[in-house]
Write a protein that holds these residues in place. Structure first.
Motif: not given
Lengths: 169, 367
Positions: B212-217, B219-221, B259-260, B295
């Protein structure tokens, strides 16, 4: 001889932990344990059978319990609790007074007892050299052979990158 | 409401007898041994050890056999077993940098010191069913090559030397390590407790949260800075012995997610990180864990916390599959009295509704 209480010697552990391993015999015992922990109980027993063992008795009969395994945040940061492992331990005293300890992953109490016996023998002036020569050294060699074989198999899966120059395709 | 329900003893006894029979299956087929499970279903054993939170291959194999391959049931059995043993203490923290690496890949640097080592992996297989495995398959002898004696430093250590990535949090002096098996969970929870929770958390749950974090919920690259699998030595400080005793080795998988970056008016920007560690060869688990760990650092890093994976109470309260299955599956236990009371109430409400809607009543209401 004071044995660890059955649970949670965490506090004592952290305070004494900083003592450096300056003692030569201590380093030798630790090196022997590092080999024995990787051997099977049967292998240790088979090698001990060839020795004329001195009188000895169980100071702590083998018992099983848990040790909480710790990792570090990010691999090198503050510790955290990862999960537990089964551990067996035992203690053996030779008639000449040396006390040996055996600790090992798993639930094989007999293996812990055999490690404890070896640890006591390693400390004994009469048996230290012979147990190193006839038990520890051969087991260490077996362990090294297994590790080298595994390392060679792993090495064959290492990627050798090469760059293709444009146009050569 | 709970009331004792009696009378099912014989049925229960016979049901368990039938279960034992069903577990064994067709008795003309040879029985599975624990060694077979441990050797040939090794990744199932790894998962049961990780989520059962107990490193013991033989016990995990027995649990899988007893649970008929239901891994959550097996995890439940292992958790119940661990409650029967005393705890001797905690190990020295393992050093994953000194791991005897069997697999080690980085998606950030091609030429990492020590190299990219594929090891035993499903990656790059074609995912086609292989009929030759159905029976009598004898694998080829593994290829060998000269092993390098060069160290395999963690990729994050290399990035850290140039200050390009944040350093790992140091232990505070005298701080105890949180243990959710000993103290009830309180929020907000520190990172040590979060990692312990994730390490024993359900792989499927963490996979979905990480995804879910990869899909935009939230997101942290992420980049998979490094994934390594192999053997590490375990030492335990035994006070009766007086030094840290070697206990043998365990297999672990570690994932370092890069990560970002983050920076501020006073701090130069640098990459942030998420961390995953689990027993055995558990790549999907540790990658998911590292995504979720990152996340869950949203609050600490001053990010907006809008997504489920950033909500530590949500994640940590629902990650444990033994707790989850206990609450979901308890619904099938007798709730006869609960249901009777609901039924009584519903009948009463329907009667009142019917009375209110009779033609007479409607007419009265209209007047």
């Amino acid at each position: 001889m004071k044995l660890s209480s059955i649970i949670d010697n965490l506090n004592a552990a952290s305070s004494v932990n900083q003592v450096t391993l300056h003692n030569n015999q201590q380093a030798q015992r630790k090196a022997a344990m590092a080999v024995l922990a990787h051997a099977e109980a049967g292998e240790i027993a088979a090698r001990l059978r060839n020795l004329a063992l001195p009188e000895h008795q169980d100071l702590r009969t083998p018992e099983s319990g848990l040790v909480m395994l710790r990792g570090r945040i990010g691999g090198d940061g503050a510790p955290f609790n990862l999960g537990e492992a089964t551990v067996s331990r035992a203690a053996v005293r030779l008639a000449s007074g040396e006390v040996g300890f055996g600790y090992t992953l798993g639930r094989d109490g007999e293996k812990a007892r055999l490690i404890a016996l070896c640890d006591a023998l390693v400390q004994s002036g009469d048996f230290g050299a012979v147990v190193e020569r006839d038990v520890i050294a051969p087991l260490r060699e077996q362990l090294m052979i297994r590790r080298e074989q595994a390392a060679a198999e792993t090495a064959a899966t290492k990627v050798d990158f090469y760059t293709m120059v444009r146009g050569e395709g | 409401m709970y009331v004792a329900v009696k009378g099912g003893e014989r049925a229960i006894e016979n049901a368990h007898r039938l279960l034992a029979h069903a577990r064994r299956g067709d008795q003309s087929v040879p029985e599975l041994t624990l060694d077979q499970i441990s050797e040939q279903l090794g990744l199932a054993v790894d998962r049961v050890m990780s989520e059962g939170s107990l490193y013991d291959r033989e016990l995990a194999s027995l649990a899988i056999k007893q649970a008929r391959g239901d891994l959550i049931e097996a995890i439940f059995l292992v958790r119940a077993f661990r409650a029967t043993l005393p705890r001797f203490g905690a190990s020295e923290p393992v050093d994953t940098g000194a791991m005897r690496v069997q697999r080690r890949v980085s998606s950030t640097f091609k030429d990492i010191p020590g190299g990219q080592i594929l090891g035993p992996t499903f990656d790059y297989t074609h995912r086609l069913l292989d009929p030759s495995l159905a029976e009598g398959f004898v694998p080829e002898v593994p290829a060998t090559a000269e092993a390098s004696t060069a160290a395999t430093p963690r990729v994050t250590d290399i990035l850290g030397r140039d200050g390009l990535i944040e350093s790992s949090p140091e232990a505070e002096d005298g701080a105890s390590v949180g243990d959710l098996t000993r103290e009830p969970l309180n929020f907000p929870a520190d990172r040590d407790l979060r990692l312990q929770n994730l390490a024993r958390g359900d792989e499927g749950f963490l996979l979905a949260m990480g995804y879910s974090t990869q899909r935009g919920y939230g997101r942290n690259h992420p980049f998979a800075g490094e994934i390594r699998f192999g053997e590490v030595e375990v030492e335990f400080f035994a006070e009766d012995v007086g030094f840290a005793v070697p206990l043998g080795s365990i297999e672990l998988t570690e994932c370092q997610m890069v990560n970002q970056f983050k920076g501020s008016a006073t701090e130069a920007p640098c990459f942030t990180r998420g961390y995953g560690l689990a027993f055995g060869q558990s790549e999907r688990k540790t990658m998911s864990m590292a995504l979720v760990d990152r996340a869950l650092r949203a609050r600490e890093l001053g990010e907006e916390t809008l997504a489920p994976a950033q909500d530590e109470e949500f994640v940590m309260s629902h990650s444990d599959n033994v707790q989850a299955t206990g609450f979901v599956e308890h619904l099938k236990l007798p709730h006869y009295v609960d249901f009777q009371s609901e039924l009584g109430l519903l009948r009463k409400l329907r009667k009142e509704f019917a009375e209110a809607n009779t033609p007479d009543a409607m007419k009265e209401a209209a007047e």
